[in-house]
Enzyme design. Structure first.
Site, PDB file in Angstrom:
ATOM      1  N   LYS A  63     -84.045-124.413  53.485  1.00 49.45           N
ATOM      2  CA  LYS A  63     -82.776-124.657  54.182  1.00 49.45           C
ATOM      3  C   LYS A  63     -81.786-125.429  53.310  1.00 49.45           C
ATOM      4  O   LYS A  63     -80.585-125.158  53.330  1.00 49.45           O
ATOM      5  CB  LYS A  63     -83.035-125.432  55.479  1.00 49.45           C
ATOM      6  CG  LYS A  63     -83.534-124.565  56.628  1.00 49.45           C
ATOM      7  CD  LYS A  63     -82.381-123.834  57.303  1.00 49.45           C
ATOM      8  CE  LYS A  63     -82.882-122.897  58.374  1.00 49.45           C
ATOM      9  NZ  LYS A  63     -82.448-123.195  59.715  1.00 49.45           N
ATOM     10  N   ASN A 123     -88.437-115.139  64.341  1.00 47.87           N
ATOM     11  CA  ASN A 123     -88.843-115.058  62.937  1.00 47.87           C
ATOM     12  C   ASN A 123     -90.302-115.484  62.796  1.00 47.87           C
ATOM     13  O   ASN A 123     -90.805-116.245  63.615  1.00 47.87           O
ATOM     14  CB  ASN A 123     -87.974-116.007  62.088  1.00 47.87           C
ATOM     15  CG  ASN A 123     -86.608-115.439  61.796  1.00 47.87           C
ATOM     16  OD1 ASN A 123     -86.487-114.291  61.413  1.00 47.87           O
ATOM     17  ND2 ASN A 123     -85.579-116.254  61.993  1.00 47.87           N
ATOM     18  N   TYR A 136     -85.453-117.803  51.809  1.00 48.26           N
ATOM     19  CA  TYR A 136     -85.588-118.195  53.208  1.00 48.26           C
ATOM     20  C   TYR A 136     -86.223-117.057  53.990  1.00 48.26           C
ATOM     21  O   TYR A 136     -87.126-116.406  53.498  1.00 48.26           O
ATOM     22  CB  TYR A 136     -84.245-118.658  53.779  1.00 48.26           C
ATOM     23  CG  TYR A 136     -84.466-119.474  55.030  1.00 48.26           C
ATOM     24  CD1 TYR A 136     -85.208-120.646  54.973  1.00 48.26           C
ATOM     25  CD2 TYR A 136     -83.995-119.063  56.258  1.00 48.26           C
ATOM     26  CE1 TYR A 136     -85.474-121.389  56.114  1.00 48.26           C
ATOM     27  CE2 TYR A 136     -84.244-119.795  57.403  1.00 48.26           C
ATOM     28  CZ  TYR A 136     -84.987-120.955  57.323  1.00 48.26           C
ATOM     29  OH  TYR A 136     -85.250-121.673  58.450  1.00 48.26           O
ATOM     30  N   ARG A 172     -93.521-127.048  64.194  1.00 46.41           N
ATOM     31  CA  ARG A 172     -93.229-125.728  64.748  1.00 46.41           C
ATOM     32  C   ARG A 172     -92.446-124.929  63.706  1.00 46.41           C
ATOM     33  O   ARG A 172     -91.252-124.729  63.806  1.00 46.41           O
ATOM     34  CB  ARG A 172     -92.411-125.858  66.045  1.00 46.41           C
ATOM     35  CG  ARG A 172     -92.302-124.563  66.835  1.00 46.41           C
ATOM     36  CD  ARG A 172     -91.071-124.557  67.706  1.00 46.41           C
ATOM     37  NE  ARG A 172     -89.850-124.683  66.929  1.00 46.41           N
ATOM     38  CZ  ARG A 172     -89.226-123.663  66.346  1.00 46.41           C
ATOM     39  NH1 ARG A 172     -89.716-122.451  66.408  1.00 46.41           N
ATOM     40  NH2 ARG A 172     -88.104-123.868  65.663  1.00 46.41           N
ATOM     41  N   ASN A 174     -78.175-114.812  61.231  1.00 51.41           N
ATOM     42  CA  ASN A 174     -78.763-115.807  60.347  1.00 51.41           C
ATOM     43  C   ASN A 174     -78.009-117.118  60.481  1.00 51.41           C
ATOM     44  O   ASN A 174     -76.777-117.159  60.321  1.00 51.41           O
ATOM     45  CB  ASN A 174     -78.703-115.305  58.895  1.00 51.41           C
ATOM     46  CG  ASN A 174     -79.583-116.112  57.971  1.00 51.41           C
ATOM     47  OD1 ASN A 174     -79.581-117.335  58.012  1.00 51.41           O
ATOM     48  ND2 ASN A 174     -80.336-115.432  57.132  1.00 51.41           N
ATOM     49  N   ASP A 225     -80.879-127.778  63.870  1.00 52.18           N
ATOM     50  CA  ASP A 225     -80.470-126.393  63.617  1.00 52.18           C
ATOM     51  C   ASP A 225     -81.159-125.405  64.549  1.00 52.18           C
ATOM     52  O   ASP A 225     -80.564-124.400  64.932  1.00 52.18           O
ATOM     53  CB  ASP A 225     -80.747-126.019  62.167  1.00 52.18           C
ATOM     54  CG  ASP A 225     -80.202-124.652  61.814  1.00 52.18           C
ATOM     55  OD1 ASP A 225     -79.020-124.400  62.097  1.00 52.18           O
ATOM     56  OD2 ASP A 225     -80.955-123.819  61.284  1.00 52.18           O
ATOM     57  N   ASP A 226     -82.407-125.672  64.924  1.00 52.40           N
ATOM     58  CA  ASP A 226     -83.132-124.758  65.816  1.00 52.40           C
ATOM     59  C   ASP A 226     -82.477-124.709  67.193  1.00 52.40           C
ATOM     60  O   ASP A 226     -82.474-123.662  67.844  1.00 52.40           O
ATOM     61  CB  ASP A 226     -84.592-125.192  65.950  1.00 52.40           C
ATOM     62  CG  ASP A 226     -85.277-125.289  64.608  1.00 52.40           C
ATOM     63  OD1 ASP A 226     -85.361-124.271  63.918  1.00 52.40           O
ATOM     64  OD2 ASP A 226     -85.695-126.396  64.238  1.00 52.40           O
ATOM     65  N   GLU A 233     -85.175-129.986  61.521  1.00 56.50           N
ATOM     66  CA  GLU A 233     -85.613-128.604  61.364  1.00 56.50           C
ATOM     67  C   GLU A 233     -87.077-128.441  61.773  1.00 56.50           C
ATOM     68  O   GLU A 233     -87.944-129.157  61.293  1.00 56.50           O
ATOM     69  CB  GLU A 233     -85.448-128.184  59.888  1.00 56.50           C
ATOM     70  CG  GLU A 233     -85.613-126.716  59.628  1.00 56.50           C
ATOM     71  CD  GLU A 233     -84.470-125.897  60.211  1.00 56.50           C
ATOM     72  OE1 GLU A 233     -84.743-124.754  60.631  1.00 56.50           O
ATOM     73  OE2 GLU A 233     -83.327-126.383  60.254  1.00 56.50           O
ATOM     74  N   ASP A 234     -87.318-127.498  62.689  1.00 51.17           N
ATOM     75  CA  ASP A 234     -88.673-127.074  63.055  1.00 51.17           C
ATOM     76  C   ASP A 234     -89.570-128.210  63.546  1.00 51.17           C
ATOM     77  O   ASP A 234     -90.756-128.285  63.185  1.00 51.17           O
ATOM     78  CB  ASP A 234     -89.332-126.323  61.890  1.00 51.17           C
ATOM     79  CG  ASP A 234     -88.754-124.913  61.749  1.00 51.17           C
ATOM     80  OD1 ASP A 234     -87.867-124.552  62.538  1.00 51.17           O
ATOM     81  OD2 ASP A 234     -89.203-124.184  60.852  1.00 51.17           O
TER      82      ASP A 234
END
Length: 512
Positions: free
Chosen positions: A121, A358, A50, A103, A403, A216-217, A193-194
């Site tokens: 993930k 990140n 990751y 993203r 994290n 999660d973001d 995610e993203d």
């Protein structure tokens, strides 16, 4: 066993991306050996499966010619998503991590290359919280990409088209996916995610009350940041309600963190969430988010305050707001300049500085920069790992990594075990407060706001127990079979027993 992990990693090549590819090959060639490495050497392997390596891997995913482990659902699969899911070889899926690649970290639109994020993930569910890999499915919704250079690359395997102009087309595709999953596997957890900012908020708002899902973001990042902040306040002895928090960045991570902090203040101190939001100040690319600006997106409006002056630069905002906490979620490298860091040190005896962006090269500052600028007084957490600093007395200062893997695998596994109907915001507050209490006084003194990641399974078990108890008490789930219903103090042990593990490595000389 230590020699086993070293032998495998030493054979993986010199560069992080070499190790990333090596681990993928190991998974194909020797699945048991791969999961032994993943589960028994998680702290050593984490940077290569990751962050920070996964960002580079996603950028080059097409050129690496990686065999995807997950399921691609393309926009031209409309009206057939359920049949695509039913045709997938895994017949008992309980966890899905899904992205549309718009993203990826701070790297922008990577289209179908975003599969690397879902794959990375999903592995952390197994490594950190013991979810059986047989029930985990990474998914990429391939709706095209606006990254022209990428989609025109001869090796790009994704849909060679721009993202849909009509929002309705996109929304109907996502709706079909959500409905298809619920028809196929009714008790499956879905982690978003993203996704791009606009879609991320809309999708979460649309489905969070009707499906077992979270972003999660927005929510995982919020929980780990709140946990870091609460742990830092254990050091300073201050109240959360007395903080002034300045965010560099105003996207889904910033507003998610600010919302959870405000919710926590509301719960702890009994003040309204609207009043609690006054403690949080956001900066976007056009300056401080203040009332009167007519260019603000919907998710920024709750943090557009009237009692602060407009500020065009971060240093202006620091001087005007006098923050006790500075959080970076901007993906603007070195945004925390020496001047900004020095100002934070002048304002605070123990400045709290979290550069969370990140991958590593996009961090707002390094640990060394923050440590030097504050004379070692900084309370620090970052999104990417940084090296330890040894001071003139020979004392090692270990910068903690905020994290999300401390949070989302445990939350997700608890939701799976309790067959949760949905995952309300309170869950992330519960998880954050539990994690924040775990670091020992000695660890806090050394600058470690969290217990070491090497203990992640025991940490996850505690978080799982707290989350599962909340879900059951809120009538959103049922106590897992075999868990002592009236003895909640035994739930952490039960959570550990519920974790899947491969057999321990038998011989240190084993290698691919």
């Amino acid at each position: 066993m230590a020699d086993f992990g070293k032998a495998i990693l030493d054979g993986a090549g010199a560069f992080p991306l070499d190790k990333y590819q090596f681990l993928r090959r190991l998974r194909e060639a020797s699945t048991e050996q791969y999961y032994q490495l993943l589960c028994y050497y998680t702290q050593q392997v984490l940077p290569y499966i990751y962050t920070p390596t996964v960002g580079e891997a996603c950028q080059q995913y097409h050129a690496l010619r990686i065999k995807a482990r997950g399921l691609y659902l393309r926009l031209d699969h409309r009206s057939s998503i359920l049949s695509q899911l039913k045709a997938w070889p895994q017949k008992d899926v309980r966890v899905i991590v899904v992205t549309d690649g718009e993203r990826i970290l701070g790297l922008g639109d990577l289209g179908a290359n975003g599969m690397g994020i879902s794959e990375g993930k999903i592995e952390l569910y197994t490594a950190a919280a013991g979810v059986n890999p047989a029930v985990c499915l990474p998914v990429c919704l391939d709706v095209g990409t606006n990254n022209v250079k990428l989609r025109e690359h001869p090796d790009y395997t994704g849909l060679r088209a721009p993202r849909p102009i009509r929002q309705q087309v996109y929304d109907e595709f996502v709706q079909e996916f959500m409905e298809a999953v619920q028809a196929w596997q009714p008790h499956t957890l879905i982690q978003f995610e993203d996704f791009g900012n606009t879609n991320a908020f809309r999708i979460l708002e649309r489905y969070e009350d009707t499906a077992c899902c979270f972003n999660d973001d927005i929510q995982g990042t919020a929980a780990i940041t709140l946990a870091a902040l609460l742990a830092a306040l254990r050091v300073t002895g201050q109240r959360l309600a007395d903080q002034r928090i300045l965010f560099m960045g105003a996207g889904e991570a910033a507003t998610g963190i600010a919302s959870l902090i405000s919710f926590c203040i509301h719960r702890r101190d009994g003040i309204s969430e609207q009043e609690a939001r006054q403690r949080c100040h956001l900066m976007d690319s056009k300056g401080l988010v203040v009332a009167g600006r007519t260019d603000l997106q919907h998710h920024k409006l709750p943090f557009a305050h009237a009692n602060v002056p407009p500020c065009a630069t971060l240093i202006e905002a620091v001087r005007a707001i006098k923050p006790t906490v500075l959080i970076g979620v901007s993906a603007v490298a070195n945004a925390f300049t020496p001047e900004v860091l020095a100002a934070m040190a002048e304002l605070n005896e123990r400045p709290i500085i979290f550069p969370l962006s990140n991958p590593t090269h996009l961090a707002e500052c390094t640990f060394e920069q923050a440590y030097r600028a504050t004379g070692g007084r900084v309370l620090f957490a970052s999104g990417s790992p940084f090296d330890t600093i040894v001071d003139e007395r020979g004392v090692a200062h270990h910068p903690p990594q905020a994290n999300n893997a401390y949070i989302f695998p445990a939350v997700g596994h608890a939701a799976v075990l309790t067959r949760a109907q949905r995952i309300p915001e309170e869950v992330f507050l519960v998880a954050a407060e539990r994690l924040a209490a775990m670091a020992t006084p000695a660890e806090l003194e050394a600058g470690a706001l969290f217990p070491p990641f090497s203990r992640i399974r025991a940490i996850s078990a505690d978080v799982m127990a707290a989350v599962a108890a909340h879900l059951v008490d809120a009538a959103l789930g049922t106590a897992p079979e075999g868990w002592p219903a009236e003895q909640r103090e035994g739930w952490a042990a039960a959570a550990l027993r519920a974790m899947w593990s491969p057999p321990p490595p038998a011989a240190p000389s084993s290698r691919l």
